[in-house]
Design a protein around this motif. Structure first.
Motif, mmCIF file in Angstrom:
data_model
loop_
_atom_site.group_PDB
_atom_site.id
_atom_site.type_symbol
_atom_site.label_atom_id
_atom_site.label_comp_id
_atom_site.label_asym_id
_atom_site.label_seq_id
_atom_site.Cartn_x
_atom_site.Cartn_y
_atom_site.Cartn_z
ATOM 1 N N ILE A 1 21.651 79.911 -13.792
ATOM 2 C CA ILE A 1 21.009 78.828 -13.053
ATOM 3 C C ILE A 1 21.895 78.499 -11.865
ATOM 4 C CG2 ILE A 1 20.289 76.417 -13.113
ATOM 5 C CD1 ILE A 1 19.752 76.762 -16.087
ATOM 6 N N ASP A 2 21.328 78.565 -10.666
ATOM 7 C CA ASP A 2 22.049 78.179 -9.452
ATOM 8 C C ASP A 2 21.883 76.673 -9.274
ATOM 9 O OD1 ASP A 2 22.747 80.854 -8.801
ATOM 10 O OD2 ASP A 2 20.729 81.172 -8.037
ATOM 11 N N VAL A 3 22.996 75.957 -9.046
ATOM 12 C CA VAL A 3 22.945 74.499 -8.957
ATOM 13 C C VAL A 3 23.474 74.010 -7.611
ATOM 14 C CG1 VAL A 3 23.126 74.115 -11.437
ATOM 15 C CG2 VAL A 3 25.201 74.244 -10.082
ATOM 16 N N LYS A 4 22.980 72.833 -7.203
ATOM 17 C CA LYS A 4 23.458 72.147 -5.999
ATOM 18 C C LYS A 4 23.541 70.664 -6.315
ATOM 19 C CE LYS A 4 23.014 71.396 -1.098
ATOM 20 N NZ LYS A 4 23.712 70.170 -1.187
ATOM 21 N N PHE A 5 24.693 70.070 -6.042
ATOM 22 C CA PHE A 5 24.888 68.641 -6.246
ATOM 23 C C PHE A 5 24.368 67.915 -5.012
ATOM 24 C CE2 PHE A 5 27.761 70.765 -9.039
ATOM 25 C CZ PHE A 5 27.796 69.973 -10.173
ATOM 26 N N ASP A 6 23.289 67.128 -5.191
ATOM 27 C CA ASP A 6 22.619 66.483 -4.069
ATOM 28 C C ASP A 6 23.068 65.059 -3.807
ATOM 29 O OD1 ASP A 6 21.007 68.626 -3.332
ATOM 30 O OD2 ASP A 6 19.534 68.141 -4.858
ATOM 31 N N ALA A 7 23.474 64.348 -4.854
ATOM 32 C CA ALA A 7 23.816 62.939 -4.680
ATOM 33 C C ALA A 7 24.751 62.491 -5.795
ATOM 34 C CB ALA A 7 22.553 62.079 -4.684
ATOM 35 N N CYS A 8 25.473 61.429 -5.520
ATOM 36 C CA CYS A 8 26.347 60.814 -6.511
ATOM 37 C C CYS A 8 25.939 59.347 -6.615
ATOM 38 C CB CYS A 8 27.808 60.941 -6.079
ATOM 39 S SG CYS A 8 28.955 60.213 -7.241
ATOM 40 N N ARG A 9 25.568 58.917 -7.799
ATOM 41 C CA ARG A 9 25.153 57.530 -8.014
ATOM 42 C C ARG A 9 26.276 56.805 -8.738
ATOM 43 N NH1 ARG A 9 20.317 55.559 -11.954
ATOM 44 N NH2 ARG A 9 20.617 53.330 -11.684
ATOM 45 N N ILE A 10 26.666 55.674 -8.203
ATOM 46 C CA ILE A 10 27.718 54.870 -8.827
ATOM 47 C C ILE A 10 27.083 53.595 -9.348
ATOM 48 C CG2 ILE A 10 29.867 53.620 -8.441
ATOM 49 C CD1 ILE A 10 30.477 55.722 -6.256
ATOM 50 N N THR A 11 27.238 53.377 -10.634
ATOM 51 C CA THR A 11 26.703 52.185 -11.267
ATOM 52 C C THR A 11 27.711 51.685 -12.289
ATOM 53 O OG1 THR A 11 24.822 51.262 -12.463
ATOM 54 C CG2 THR A 11 25.404 53.502 -13.005
ATOM 55 N N ILE A 12 27.839 50.388 -12.387
ATOM 56 C CA ILE A 12 28.733 49.775 -13.364
ATOM 57 C C ILE A 12 27.884 48.904 -14.269
ATOM 58 C CG2 ILE A 12 30.685 48.210 -13.700
ATOM 59 C CD1 ILE A 12 31.766 49.184 -11.000
ATOM 60 N N LEU A 13 27.992 49.147 -15.570
ATOM 61 C CA LEU A 13 27.211 48.390 -16.541
ATOM 62 C C LEU A 13 27.499 46.900 -16.432
ATOM 63 C CD1 LEU A 13 27.545 50.683 -19.681
ATOM 64 C CD2 LEU A 13 25.611 50.471 -18.139
ATOM 65 N N ASN A 14 26.474 46.117 -16.629
ATOM 66 C CA ASN A 14 26.561 44.652 -16.604
ATOM 67 C C ASN A 14 27.069 44.112 -15.267
ATOM 68 O OD1 ASN A 14 25.726 44.590 -19.349
ATOM 69 N ND2 ASN A 14 27.825 44.968 -19.981
ATOM 70 N N SER A 15 26.733 44.800 -14.188
ATOM 71 C CA SER A 15 27.099 44.314 -12.865
ATOM 72 C C SER A 15 25.991 44.711 -11.888
ATOM 73 C CB SER A 15 28.437 44.897 -12.416
ATOM 74 O OG SER A 15 28.269 46.159 -11.843
ATOM 75 N N PRO A 16 25.957 44.090 -10.723
ATOM 76 C CA PRO A 16 24.939 44.453 -9.735
ATOM 77 C C PRO A 16 25.278 45.727 -8.947
ATOM 78 C CG PRO A 16 26.281 42.663 -8.899
ATOM 79 C CD PRO A 16 26.741 42.920 -10.315
ATOM 80 N N ILE A 17 26.412 46.334 -9.246
ATOM 81 C CA ILE A 17 26.829 47.521 -8.493
ATOM 82 C C ILE A 17 25.997 48.720 -8.937
ATOM 83 C CG2 ILE A 17 28.719 49.122 -8.039
ATOM 84 C CD1 ILE A 17 30.599 46.709 -8.354
ATOM 85 N N ASP A 18 25.234 49.254 -8.012
ATOM 86 C CA ASP A 18 24.395 50.422 -8.260
ATOM 87 C C ASP A 18 23.976 50.985 -6.902
ATOM 88 O OD1 ASP A 18 22.619 52.370 -9.019
ATOM 89 O OD2 ASP A 18 21.405 51.054 -10.282
ATOM 90 N N PHE A 19 24.637 52.033 -6.459
ATOM 91 C CA PHE A 19 24.267 52.636 -5.180
ATOM 92 C C PHE A 19 24.423 54.147 -5.254
ATOM 93 C CE2 PHE A 19 28.700 51.413 -4.897
ATOM 94 C CZ PHE A 19 29.328 52.500 -4.309
#
Length: 76
Positions: free
Chosen positions: A17-35
């Motif tokens: 399977i050939d793969v490509k990393f398209d995006a990195c999502r950063i989220t912290i549980l129990n916080s509003p941080i999610d981008f």
């Protein structure tokens, strides 16, 4: 951290399977941080080749020599 990856079966080797990393999502549980940070053309690429598979386990080797052992956690 969640990493979005796209993959496609290699037409010359059906176990690869050939793969490509398209995006990195950063989220912290129990916080509003999610981008999400799009990686675009700088997103790393590589491949994974399945070297063993059965109903409970899959062993895969990456293009840099890493070995991934995955087990099924539940059945549908």
């Amino acid at each position: 951290i969640i990493v979005d990856v796209k993959g496609a079966i290699n037409e010359d080797d059906k176990r690869r399977i050939d793969v490509k990393f398209d995006a990195c999502r950063i989220t912290i549980l129990n916080s509003p941080i999610d981008f999400t940070i799009p990686l675009g053309i700088i997103g790393p690429t590589g491949w994974l080749r399945t070297i063993y598979i059965d109903d409970d386990i899959r062993i895969t080797r990456g293009h840099k020599g890493s070995v991934f052992i995955l087990s099924r956690t539940g059945r549908k």
